[in-house]
Motif scaffolding. Structure first.
Motif, mmCIF file in Angstrom:
data_model
loop_
_atom_site.group_PDB
_atom_site.id
_atom_site.type_symbol
_atom_site.label_atom_id
_atom_site.label_comp_id
_atom_site.label_asym_id
_atom_site.label_seq_id
_atom_site.Cartn_x
_atom_site.Cartn_y
_atom_site.Cartn_z
ATOM 1 N N ASP A 40 0.726 -1.139 -0.090
ATOM 2 C CA ASP A 40 -0.099 0.001 0.049
ATOM 3 C C ASP A 40 0.949 1.328 0.113
ATOM 4 O OD1 ASP A 40 0.916 -0.276 2.636
ATOM 5 O OD2 ASP A 40 -0.761 -0.075 3.445
ATOM 6 N N PHE A 148 -10.444 -1.898 -7.059
ATOM 7 C CA PHE A 148 -10.843 -1.238 -6.076
ATOM 8 C C PHE A 148 -10.435 0.190 -5.982
ATOM 9 C CE2 PHE A 148 -10.025 -5.625 -5.329
ATOM 10 C CZ PHE A 148 -11.162 -6.177 -4.641
ATOM 11 N N GLU A 150 -11.095 2.712 -4.018
ATOM 12 C CA GLU A 150 -10.486 3.146 -2.826
ATOM 13 C C GLU A 150 -9.299 2.999 -2.614
ATOM 14 O OE1 GLU A 150 -12.488 -0.778 -1.766
ATOM 15 O OE2 GLU A 150 -12.916 0.622 -3.116
ATOM 16 N N ASN A 151 -8.513 2.208 -3.474
ATOM 17 C CA ASN A 151 -7.161 1.967 -3.139
ATOM 18 C C ASN A 151 -6.149 2.855 -4.070
ATOM 19 O OD1 ASN A 151 -8.090 -0.100 -1.400
ATOM 20 N ND2 ASN A 151 -7.020 -2.017 -2.692
ATOM 21 N N ARG A 152 -6.974 3.626 -4.711
ATOM 22 C CA ARG A 152 -5.883 4.500 -5.545
ATOM 23 C C ARG A 152 -5.159 5.574 -4.778
ATOM 24 N NH1 ARG A 152 -8.584 8.765 -10.081
ATOM 25 N NH2 ARG A 152 -7.014 10.448 -10.008
ATOM 26 N N TYR A 161 -2.567 2.014 -7.461
ATOM 27 C CA TYR A 161 -3.305 1.238 -6.637
ATOM 28 C C TYR A 161 -2.618 0.250 -5.669
ATOM 29 C CZ TYR A 161 -7.020 3.218 -9.490
ATOM 30 O OH TYR A 161 -7.790 4.053 -10.389
ATOM 31 N N GLN A 168 -11.114 -7.308 1.219
ATOM 32 C CA GLN A 168 -11.908 -6.957 -0.032
ATOM 33 C C GLN A 168 -11.915 -7.874 -0.893
ATOM 34 O OE1 GLN A 168 -8.488 -3.810 -0.634
ATOM 35 N NE2 GLN A 168 -9.964 -1.969 -0.595
#
Length: 298
Positions: A40, A148, A150-152, A161, A168
């Motif tokens: 991440d 996903f 939201e993972n950007r 990402y 998830q």
């Protein structure tokens, strides 16, 4: 953005060899910079005369602060000189051809380091690696992450990402995975996502021995000795591991006139080049792949 200089004096590292030797998939070279996503965190790495310039999207990396995290991730704690010396001693047991080729392979990989990557991501990506090419593994990993929004992560004018979490992926459908061209690996992944309750299952394996790690990992569909060996080497840092893929099978036939099952070849490599079979394997993998050798040994 966090930017700092990581001094590597006395700790040789070659980013080109390390990040382009088949042990990791979400890195690409852009000019002088290597750009990648480590679970991440977006990282940009560039070598200079003193070491490595690091740009990071986060203050942390794989559960550590980014400063110690990057040292661990890049395997900078490994003593490459001692590893090379140990392997050269092991090679004295073999004939001149083995020693000559191995010396060239080790020399060309002198700055290659074994990464310490996220165990869950490694399990998923190495399941994807089964009968697959490195470009396609990278493509599948990136497309899986992009599912996903939201993972950007927007970083230095570009979008990346984060690799998805187990929670998830538990909600992902069979159809979605099929559309990512994952093919025969789809049932393996769906079963893994449903069977494992928490990602801590994978981090918990770190306390097990090499044999225990392999035994536990190979209980899961899609994880044989090749995938399991890759995970324990590139995630848990078990440097005695000796993953066997098509390239290493060719190496074994060419150099050692040795063939057999994946398990048999793996055991030969682990026993012959302990405790650093993983470094020897990576050097040979890179050498044969770079020079396009061994293709006649099917």
């Amino acid at each position: 953005m966090i930017e700092f200089a990581l001094r590597t004096t006395g700790r040789q590292i070659d980013l080109d060899s390390t990040l382009d030797c088949g042990q990791t998939f979400r890195w690409s070279k852009d000019g002088e910079w290597w750009k990648g996503v480590v679970r991440d965190t977006v990282l940009f790495l560039k070598e200079n005369s003193d070491g490595i310039i690091v740009r990071s999207s986060s203050e942390s990396l794989l559960g550590r602060d980014v400063y110690s995290g990057i040292e661990s991730y890049l395997g900078l704690e490994d003593d490459l000189q001692m590893i090379r010396s140990t392997l050269e001693k092991r090679l004295r047991a073999f004939d001149l051809k083995v020693r000559a080729v191995s010396e060239k392979a080790l020399s060309e990989a002198s700055g290659l380091r074994i990464l310490r990557q996220d165990s869950f991501e490694m399990v998923v990506e190495y399941i994807l690696s089964t009968r697959n090419s490195i470009p396609m593994i990278r493509w599948m990993s990136d497309r899986l992450s992009e599912l996903f929004p939201e993972n950007r992560i927007d970083f230095c004018g570009e979008s990346y990402y984060a690799f998805p979490s187990l929670s998830q992926l538990k909600n992902i459908s069979e159809e979605t995975l099929i559309n990512l061209k994952i093919g025969f690996r789809v049932p393996w992944l769906l079963k893994l996502f449903s069977k494992i309750e928490k990602e801590s299952y994978f981090s918990g394996l770190s306390t097990l021995t090499v044999e225990e790690k392999l035994e536990e990992l190979t209980k899961h569909d899609g994880i044989g000795y090749k995938v399991g060996s890759c995970v324990i080497l590139f995630s848990y840092g078990e440097l005695s591991a000796f993953p066997v893929d098509i390239w290493i099978s060719r190496v074994m036939k060419d150099l050692f006139a040795f063939s057999g099952s994946t398990k048999k070849l793996m055991r030969f490599g682990m026993d012959s080049f302990s405790p650093y079979g993983g470094y020897y394997q990576e050097a040979l993998f890179r050498y044969y792949r770079t020079h396009k050798l061994g293709r006649d040994f099917k």
